[in-house]
Design a protein around this motif. Structure first.
Motif, PDB file in Angstrom:
ATOM      1  N   GLY A  16      -9.553   2.657  -3.823  1.00 32.72           N
ATOM      2  CA  GLY A  16     -10.317   3.811  -3.378  1.00 32.72           C
ATOM      3  C   GLY A  16     -11.329   4.299  -4.377  1.00 32.72           C
ATOM      4  O   GLY A  16     -11.009   4.564  -5.534  1.00 32.72           O
ATOM      5  N   GLY A  17     -12.566   4.347  -3.922  1.00 34.16           N
ATOM      6  CA  GLY A  17     -13.619   4.997  -4.701  1.00 34.16           C
ATOM      7  C   GLY A  17     -14.352   4.106  -5.673  1.00 34.16           C
ATOM      8  O   GLY A  17     -15.306   4.553  -6.292  1.00 34.16           O
ATOM      9  N   GLN A  56      -8.400  -2.760  -5.737  1.00 36.46           N
ATOM     10  CA  GLN A  56      -8.624  -3.302  -4.387  1.00 36.46           C
ATOM     11  C   GLN A  56      -9.835  -2.585  -3.800  1.00 36.46           C
ATOM     12  O   GLN A  56      -9.834  -1.362  -3.701  1.00 36.46           O
ATOM     13  CB  GLN A  56      -7.395  -3.048  -3.516  1.00 36.46           C
ATOM     14  CG  GLN A  56      -7.636  -3.346  -2.044  1.00 36.46           C
ATOM     15  CD  GLN A  56      -6.356  -3.312  -1.243  1.00 36.46           C
ATOM     16  OE1 GLN A  56      -5.561  -4.234  -1.306  1.00 36.46           O
ATOM     17  NE2 GLN A  56      -6.134  -2.234  -0.508  1.00 36.46           N
ATOM     18  N   SER A  96     -16.556   5.286  -2.443  1.00 34.80           N
ATOM     19  CA  SER A  96     -17.159   4.215  -3.248  1.00 34.80           C
ATOM     20  C   SER A  96     -18.599   3.930  -2.831  1.00 34.80           C
ATOM     21  O   SER A  96     -19.335   3.269  -3.566  1.00 34.80           O
ATOM     22  CB  SER A  96     -16.323   2.936  -3.109  1.00 34.80           C
ATOM     23  OG  SER A  96     -16.028   2.696  -1.750  1.00 34.80           O
ATOM     24  N   GLY A 155     -11.644   4.076   1.468  1.00 30.51           N
ATOM     25  CA  GLY A 155     -12.128   3.853   2.818  1.00 30.51           C
ATOM     26  C   GLY A 155     -10.935   3.580   3.721  1.00 30.51           C
ATOM     27  O   GLY A 155      -9.864   3.236   3.243  1.00 30.51           O
ATOM     28  N   ASP A 164       0.846  -1.203   0.000  1.00 28.02           N
ATOM     29  CA  ASP A 164       0.000   0.000   0.000  1.00 28.02           C
ATOM     30  C   ASP A 164       0.875   1.244   0.000  1.00 28.02           C
ATOM     31  O   ASP A 164       1.743   1.377   0.868  1.00 28.02           O
ATOM     32  CB  ASP A 164      -0.810   0.052   1.310  1.00 28.02           C
ATOM     33  CG  ASP A 164      -2.165  -0.611   1.200  1.00 28.02           C
ATOM     34  OD1 ASP A 164      -2.332  -1.457   0.316  1.00 28.02           O
ATOM     35  OD2 ASP A 164      -3.043  -0.273   2.018  1.00 28.02           O
ATOM     36  N   GLY A 223     -12.602  -2.206  -0.607  1.00 25.35           N
ATOM     37  CA  GLY A 223     -12.893  -2.514   0.786  1.00 25.35           C
ATOM     38  C   GLY A 223     -14.362  -2.310   1.075  1.00 25.35           C
ATOM     39  O   GLY A 223     -15.095  -3.253   1.410  1.00 25.35           O
ATOM     40  N   THR A 224     -14.818  -1.075   0.906  1.00 31.84           N
ATOM     41  CA  THR A 224     -16.192  -0.713   1.270  1.00 31.84           C
ATOM     42  C   THR A 224     -17.219  -1.597   0.551  1.00 31.84           C
ATOM     43  O   THR A 224     -18.178  -2.074   1.158  1.00 31.84           O
ATOM     44  CB  THR A 224     -16.441   0.771   0.924  1.00 31.84           C
ATOM     45  OG1 THR A 224     -15.432   1.557   1.573  1.00 31.84           O
ATOM     46  CG2 THR A 224     -17.801   1.236   1.381  1.00 31.84           C
TER      47      THR A 224
HETATM   48  C1  FMN Z   1     -13.333  -0.886   7.370  1.00 31.60           C
HETATM   49  C2  FMN Z   1     -12.059  -0.799   6.604  1.00 31.60           C
HETATM   50  C3  FMN Z   1     -10.895  -1.249   7.211  1.00 31.60           C
HETATM   51  C4  FMN Z   1      -9.679  -1.185   6.528  1.00 31.60           C
HETATM   52  N1  FMN Z   1      -8.555  -1.647   7.137  1.00 31.60           N
HETATM   53  C5  FMN Z   1      -7.389  -1.615   6.472  1.00 31.60           C
HETATM   54  C6  FMN Z   1      -6.222  -2.123   7.088  1.00 31.60           C
HETATM   55  O1  FMN Z   1      -6.235  -2.578   8.223  1.00 31.60           O
HETATM   56  N2  FMN Z   1      -5.072  -2.064   6.379  1.00 31.60           N
HETATM   57  C7  FMN Z   1      -5.023  -1.565   5.099  1.00 31.60           C
HETATM   58  O2  FMN Z   1      -3.951  -1.551   4.499  1.00 31.60           O
HETATM   59  N3  FMN Z   1      -6.116  -1.082   4.499  1.00 31.60           N
HETATM   60  C8  FMN Z   1      -7.295  -1.102   5.153  1.00 31.60           C
HETATM   61  N4  FMN Z   1      -8.415  -0.616   4.546  1.00 31.60           N
HETATM   62  C9  FMN Z   1      -8.320  -0.046   3.188  1.00 31.60           C
HETATM   63  C10 FMN Z   1      -8.640  -1.102   2.121  1.00 31.60           C
HETATM   64  O3  FMN Z   1      -7.648  -2.105   2.102  1.00 31.60           O
HETATM   65  C11 FMN Z   1      -8.750  -0.474   0.733  1.00 31.60           C
HETATM   66  O4  FMN Z   1      -7.534   0.092   0.323  1.00 31.60           O
HETATM   67  C12 FMN Z   1      -9.832   0.575   0.677  1.00 31.60           C
HETATM   68  O5  FMN Z   1     -10.968   0.095   1.353  1.00 31.60           O
HETATM   69  C13 FMN Z   1     -10.179   0.933  -0.761  1.00 31.60           C
HETATM   70  O6  FMN Z   1     -11.173   1.913  -0.801  1.00 31.60           O
HETATM   71  P1  FMN Z   1     -12.741   1.573  -0.892  1.00 31.60           P
HETATM   72  O7  FMN Z   1     -13.154   1.309   0.503  1.00 31.60           O
HETATM   73  O8  FMN Z   1     -13.325   2.813  -1.465  1.00 31.60           O
HETATM   74  O9  FMN Z   1     -12.912   0.368  -1.765  1.00 31.60           O
HETATM   75  C14 FMN Z   1      -9.627  -0.648   5.217  1.00 31.60           C
HETATM   76  C15 FMN Z   1     -10.820  -0.190   4.599  1.00 31.60           C
HETATM   77  C16 FMN Z   1     -12.022  -0.249   5.283  1.00 31.60           C
HETATM   78  C17 FMN Z   1     -13.268   0.265   4.597  1.00 31.60           C
END
Ligand code: FMN
Length: 222
Positions: free
Chosen positions: A60-61, A80, A187, A34, A8, A82-83
């Motif tokens: 992201g997004g 990648q 996102s 996120g 990252d 997350g949300t």
């Molecule tokens: C609830 C949550 C917890 C996350 N925890 C981590 C983490 O512990 N380590 C990390 O590198 N990224 C973490 N992320 C970031 C995600 O790996 C990812 O890069 C990110 O969610 C991408 O954006 P998006 O949420 O718009 O898809 C987290 C994201 C969310 C939403």
């Protein structure tokens, strides 16, 4: 042994550090992500990291298939998310958290420093309104010091860890959500339902395949 490591990064200096350490690819965490978002846009990161010679993953997004295809078209090797995957049947997060993601618009996502000491993307809730977005003067002073910043982050992390656990696993409705916060990226704009993770993967893959088919048929004849 034999693992593949993607690192990252939010800017070039961290990418160079990772590459010096032998990583195989980079995850470009942008300002719509996120969790801990970076300061730069999807396009800026591609410009800044595109010449480093390793695959770049956009983070992201991206919440819908159109966003996924757009990131691939820009030149990213993957995305990648997350949300998007929190609002799935399989995710163990509380139903209130999933519904908050479905209901939120981009404008509901704010960045607060008051949870971990660095900007964290969360859904604006009464709790977030109460704690605020900027670190206070003492915290800010501590966050500037090389050693004290670790103490301050530890204080933030300890304070927020139990709050987050309670909010995400136990739900917030019973306390009128006054103490809750939920991490989510911009996102949320593309997320309109809770669904099985497999359905998301299949829909996104089909969109990417069909876009690449379109690109092929649209290519001028040689
Ligand atoms: C609830 C949550 C917890 C996350 N925890 C981590 C983490 O512990 N380590 C990390 O590198 N990224 C973490 N992320 C970031 C995600 O790996 C990812 O890069 C990110 O969610 C991408 O954006 P998006 O949420 O718009 O898809 C987290 C994201 C969310 C939403």
């Amino acid at each position: 042994m034999g693992g593949i490591v993607y690192h990252d990064v939010t800017e070039r200096k961290w990418a160079e550090k990772g590459l010096a350490g032998g990583v195989h690819g980079l995850i470009a965490v942008n300002d719509r992500a996120g969790g801990h978002a970076g300061p730069k846009s999807t396009a800026q990161l591609l410009d800044e990291l595109g010449d480093l010679g390793v695959p770049l993953v956009c983070a992201g997004g991206v919440g819908d298939a159109a966003g996924f295809v757009a990131a691939l078209r820009m030149g990213y090797a993957g995305v990648q998310m997350g949300t998007r995957f929190i609002a799935t049947d399989e995710c163990g997060a509380h139903a209130d958290y999933k519904q908050a993601i479905v209901a939120a618009t981009e404008a509901d996502i704010v960045h607060t420093e008051r949870v971990t000491g660095v900007p964290l993307a969360v859904i604006r809730t009464p709790y977030v309104e109460r704690i605020g977005l900027k670190a206070g003067p003492i915290a800010r002073w501590m966050l500037r010091g090389r050693r004290t910043k670790h103490w301050m982050r530890t204080i933030y992390a300890l304070r927020s860890a139990w709050q987050l656990k309670r909010a995400s696993l136990a739900g917030g409705a019973r306390e009128a959500t006054s103490k809750d916060y939920w991490q989510a990226g911009k996102s949320v704009a593309g997320i309109d339902r809770v669904e099985p993770a497999g359905a998301i993967v299949r829909r996104f893959a089909a969109a990417a395949l069909s876009a690449s088919g379109t690109a092929k048929t649209a290519r001028p004849r040689e």
